[in-house]
Scaffold this motif. Sequence first.
Motif: not given
Length: 329
Positions: A11-15, A48-51
């Motif tokens: 997983l690579e997620v927005s900070r 943003v790519n994580i909720i």
Amino acid sequence: MEYYKIPGTDLEVSRIALGTWAIGGWMWGGTDENESIETIHAAFDKGVNIIDTAPVYGFGKSEEIVGKAVAAFGNRDKICLSTKATLDWTENDKIKRNGSRDRIMKEVEDSLKRLKTDTIDIYYVHWPDSSRPISETAKAMRELYDQSVIKAVGVSNFTQDQMEAFQKECPLHLCQPPFNIFERDIEKDIKPYCQQKDITLMTYGAICRGLLSGKISKDTHFKGDDLRNADPKFKEPRFSGYLEAVQKLEDLAGKRFNKSLLAFSLRWIFEKGIPVAIWGGRKPSHLEPLDDIFGWSMDLATLSAVETILAQTVKQPVGPEFMAPPTGV
């Protein structure tokens, strides 16, 4: 937007993670579903790519809205869904902790349906359940991880000892504790422990329930079931001290960086070594400050100035302990 690769996962997620407790409406004065979906889409458009959500946020409502928003937006494989388990409200709508295997297995099935997905990217134990061995909860999470129902395992609101016990039975990739300028208890042990063990910190409460937004004053009133009516920070004599700190911090952010207090508060979290911060928004306009969080940094003099402001203004600091749900039996 900046991104972070979570160790031990793909997983690579927005900070910045979009938090959706308020979108669920419960303890935040209700919700507007269409506006909430527009807010989620606006976050995606800004990188943003994580909720981050949970079943208890609106008793399923938040997850349902997130599921609809993601389905309408598309690109599910590029979006990281983070949700939780172990809070039970099935008896008289009273929330209690329940870390049993049966509860976790029921919750994951319900969450998959609401989120309209067959895999949960990050699955957290929302609160530790001291009424049973942590090993029972950990083994259930390990089962889901081994079956690839979940891609990464996290814990929220755990102590260091609880994390150590959990890891005897299950891999641990993330920890989600509260952390902001006013709530910093994790600096004592949780933060150094996670950094040492390569456990990604994904902290919540970035603007301290709106205090660090710069939009709350002595005349602000919270309606209905708003949790701030129970928060000791929003009651005198503490409230005046926190508001004084807010004013001084806002002046510091504006004069030194020409930034809003909100952007300053999020940047401060990253300057303290936190990889991912959860930030909740309820309207698309709430996401406008996202562009001001990245591309700059604070010097040591600024970080020291923050400490001085807190020492001068917050004489009776208090954490988020009031939010802790009771343990089940």
